[in-house]
Design an enzyme around this catalytic site. Sequence first.
Site, PDB file in Angstrom:
ATOM      1  N   HIS A  48       0.853  -1.186   0.000  1.00 16.89           N
ATOM      2  CA  HIS A  48       0.000   0.000   0.000  1.00 16.89           C
ATOM      3  C   HIS A  48       0.888   1.235   0.000  1.00 16.89           C
ATOM      4  O   HIS A  48       1.943   1.227   0.632  1.00 16.89           O
ATOM      5  CB  HIS A  48      -0.897   0.006   1.252  1.00 16.89           C
ATOM      6  CG  HIS A  48      -2.075   0.897   1.112  1.00 16.89           C
ATOM      7  ND1 HIS A  48      -1.995   2.252   1.351  1.00 16.89           N
ATOM      8  CD2 HIS A  48      -3.350   0.647   0.719  1.00 16.89           C
ATOM      9  CE1 HIS A  48      -3.183   2.782   1.131  1.00 16.89           C
ATOM     10  NE2 HIS A  48      -4.030   1.838   0.739  1.00 16.89           N
ATOM     11  N   ASP A  62      -7.862  -5.396   0.085  1.00 10.44           N
ATOM     12  CA  ASP A  62      -8.353  -6.305  -0.944  1.00 10.44           C
ATOM     13  C   ASP A  62      -8.003  -7.769  -0.688  1.00 10.44           C
ATOM     14  O   ASP A  62      -8.521  -8.648  -1.361  1.00 10.44           O
ATOM     15  CB  ASP A  62      -7.791  -5.889  -2.315  1.00 10.44           C
ATOM     16  CG  ASP A  62      -8.515  -4.686  -2.854  1.00 10.44           C
ATOM     17  OD1 ASP A  62      -9.701  -4.525  -2.525  1.00 10.44           O
ATOM     18  OD2 ASP A  62      -7.906  -3.895  -3.579  1.00 10.44           O
TER      19      ASP A  62
HETATM   20  N1  ACO Z   1       4.226  -7.501  -4.233  1.00  6.73           N
HETATM   21  C1  ACO Z   1       5.582  -7.481  -4.302  1.00  6.73           C
HETATM   22  N2  ACO Z   1       6.302  -6.368  -4.134  1.00  6.73           N
HETATM   23  C2  ACO Z   1       5.629  -5.246  -3.853  1.00  6.73           C
HETATM   24  C3  ACO Z   1       4.231  -5.201  -3.758  1.00  6.73           C
HETATM   25  C4  ACO Z   1       3.518  -6.394  -3.949  1.00  6.73           C
HETATM   26  N3  ACO Z   1       2.201  -6.433  -3.879  1.00  6.73           N
HETATM   27  N4  ACO Z   1       3.835  -3.942  -3.497  1.00  6.73           N
HETATM   28  C5  ACO Z   1       4.949  -3.208  -3.439  1.00  6.73           C
HETATM   29  N5  ACO Z   1       6.043  -3.989  -3.649  1.00  6.73           N
HETATM   30  C6  ACO Z   1       7.450  -3.563  -3.664  1.00  6.73           C
HETATM   31  C7  ACO Z   1       7.801  -2.985  -5.024  1.00  6.73           C
HETATM   32  O1  ACO Z   1       8.278  -3.954  -5.906  1.00  6.73           O
HETATM   33  C8  ACO Z   1       8.831  -1.948  -4.663  1.00  6.73           C
HETATM   34  O2  ACO Z   1      10.054  -2.605  -4.421  1.00  6.73           O
HETATM   35  P1  ACO Z   1      11.461  -1.913  -4.839  1.00  6.73           P
HETATM   36  O3  ACO Z   1      11.522  -0.672  -4.001  1.00  6.73           O
HETATM   37  O4  ACO Z   1      12.481  -2.936  -4.478  1.00  6.73           O
HETATM   38  O5  ACO Z   1      11.357  -1.626  -6.298  1.00  6.73           O
HETATM   39  C9  ACO Z   1       8.339  -1.407  -3.329  1.00  6.73           C
HETATM   40  O6  ACO Z   1       7.595  -2.475  -2.745  1.00  6.73           O
HETATM   41  C10 ACO Z   1       7.449  -0.185  -3.466  1.00  6.73           C
HETATM   42  O7  ACO Z   1       6.414  -0.510  -4.384  1.00  6.73           O
HETATM   43  P2  ACO Z   1       5.664   0.533  -5.318  1.00  6.73           P
HETATM   44  O8  ACO Z   1       5.012  -0.197  -6.434  1.00  6.73           O
HETATM   45  O9  ACO Z   1       6.614   1.641  -5.673  1.00  6.73           O
HETATM   46  O10 ACO Z   1       4.595   1.082  -4.305  1.00  6.73           O
HETATM   47  P3  ACO Z   1       3.390   2.021  -4.679  1.00  6.73           P
HETATM   48  O11 ACO Z   1       3.116   2.802  -3.467  1.00  6.73           O
HETATM   49  O12 ACO Z   1       3.629   2.751  -5.962  1.00  6.73           O
HETATM   50  O13 ACO Z   1       2.214   0.986  -4.990  1.00  6.73           O
HETATM   51  C11 ACO Z   1       0.456  -0.515  -4.714  1.00  6.73           C
HETATM   52  C12 ACO Z   1       1.250   0.622  -4.079  1.00  6.73           C
HETATM   53  C13 ACO Z   1      -0.041  -0.098  -6.117  1.00  6.73           C
HETATM   54  C14 ACO Z   1      -0.788  -0.813  -3.866  1.00  6.73           C
HETATM   55  C15 ACO Z   1       1.361  -1.771  -4.808  1.00  6.73           C
HETATM   56  O14 ACO Z   1       1.723  -2.172  -3.507  1.00  6.73           O
HETATM   57  C16 ACO Z   1       0.707  -2.898  -5.573  1.00  6.73           C
HETATM   58  O15 ACO Z   1       0.754  -2.904  -6.811  1.00  6.73           O
HETATM   59  N6  ACO Z   1       0.083  -3.892  -4.854  1.00  6.73           N
HETATM   60  C17 ACO Z   1      -0.588  -4.991  -5.500  1.00  6.73           C
HETATM   61  C18 ACO Z   1      -1.944  -4.547  -6.026  1.00  6.73           C
HETATM   62  C19 ACO Z   1      -2.952  -4.312  -4.908  1.00  6.73           C
HETATM   63  O16 ACO Z   1      -3.115  -5.136  -4.022  1.00  6.73           O
HETATM   64  N7  ACO Z   1      -3.652  -3.166  -4.996  1.00  6.73           N
HETATM   65  C20 ACO Z   1      -4.703  -2.798  -4.031  1.00  6.73           C
HETATM   66  C21 ACO Z   1      -4.247  -1.650  -3.185  1.00  6.73           C
HETATM   67  S1  ACO Z   1      -5.442  -1.185  -1.998  1.00  6.73           S
HETATM   68  C22 ACO Z   1      -6.599  -0.346  -2.900  1.00  6.73           C
HETATM   69  O17 ACO Z   1      -6.321   0.313  -3.877  1.00  6.73           O
HETATM   70  C23 ACO Z   1      -7.964  -0.407  -2.463  1.00  6.73           C
END
Ligand code: ACO
Length: 378
Positions: free
Chosen positions: A261, A315
């Site tokens: 998140h 989620d």
């Molecule tokens: N699985 C594996 N690695 C992850 C995940 C994940 N679900 N989420 C974040 N990371 C890692 C990234 O790879 C990144 O690693 P790095 O720094 O080594 O490159 C780091 O954590 C930061 O991730 P970002 O993608 O930059 O985080 P951001 O804040 O942009 O994204 C998001 C947040 C979109 C929710 C992301 O965690 C994600 O895509 N999760 C999966 C989809 C999901 O469950 N979405 C629902 C969110 S809740 C909602 O909207 C109601």
Amino acid sequence: MMVCEYKPGLEGIPAAQSSISYVDGQKGILEYRGIRIEELAEKSTFLETAYLLIWGELPSQQELEAFEHEVLHHRRIKYRIRDMMKCFPESGHPMDALQASAAALGLFYSLRDLHNPAYIRDSVVRLIATIPTMVAAFQLMRKGNDPVRPRDDLGYSANFLYMLNEQEPDPLMARIFDICLILQVEHTMNASTFSARVTASTLTDPYAVVASAVGTLGGPLHGGANEEVIQMLDKIGSVENVRPYIEDCLQRKSKIMGFGHRVYKVKDPRATILQKLAEQLFEKFGYDKSYDIAQEMERVVEEKLGGKGIYPNVDFYSGLVYRKMGIPTDLFTPIFAIARVAGWLAHWKEQLAENRIFRPTQVYNGYHEVPYLPIDQR
Ligand code: ACO
């Protein structure tokens, strides 16, 4: 003019001042108008929480009854909307059907009297009341059935489940569904709320505001993740497959759905409540083996990614709850929208109170003074 650093995804950049909700992502706290989510989930109802968010205070008994009464009497949809929905392809995603139907409401209520509290209330009531009816109607019509009329003797959540399944739900199921709506109704400046506020800032009508937010909610990185979680749990299939699946995702640098998140760096408090609700449902209506897989996923992801602050988000467990209620997977996100519409409307109202049109800037990284090349020379 002040030059700001470009932040992809606007991370950390305030887009509005708001008193609607508050998140402490380090401590795992979520409050609506200052009230903790755990307390609202235990003591409130979805309509009462919606009122709190939109009008800023918990309603008195009389105010709540008046609001519930108004919502009850606006649940039916016009036959023209129903007929329009009948023309949608059955294979289309229900989020697209909902976005189109919400936008179509604007055709019938095109007056934009944005300074009139009665217009604001009327729009709020109409949207909160009709969105569940539209979601249920599309579900029945895509199976070739006529939609079911709302039942005046049923509460908001019980009536939705009735319209969806054509049978009165168990009271525990209806209450758990109502709590799910409370948990999903609002969450500060997320992507769909930002979308709603940008659209609201142009002073368009609230139906366009909601349609734009529905479109944004549908993506797999936002509300669409709950659908993908269930598909992922089914694909994994057994507890033994969890570790290899996660290791493979990490190796391919692909995201594990339902985890991570932008704001929470601990377990999302909504996920904790939803997990307990899932357990209550399994106790009464039978176990779902996907829950064992989900728990093992939580353990392995914490071990591998806990250091980065990656934990279950809202989620992760919501899909298991909805599936146990017999709700088809592709309705999970429309149900999220049924809840979130009240949050979007609270932001619509707040945006109107102190409006300035959104017009951010950009960092241009293209060319200048490029000569036009005639087509035969390209
Ligand atoms: N699985 C594996 N690695 C992850 C995940 C994940 N679900 N989420 C974040 N990371 C890692 C990234 O790879 C990144 O690693 P790095 O720094 O080594 O490159 C780091 O954590 C930061 O991730 P970002 O993608 O930059 O985080 P951001 O804040 O942009 O994204 C998001 C947040 C979109 C929710 C992301 O965690 C994600 O895509 N999760 C999966 C989809 C999901 O469950 N979405 C629902 C969110 S809740 C909602 O909207 C109601």
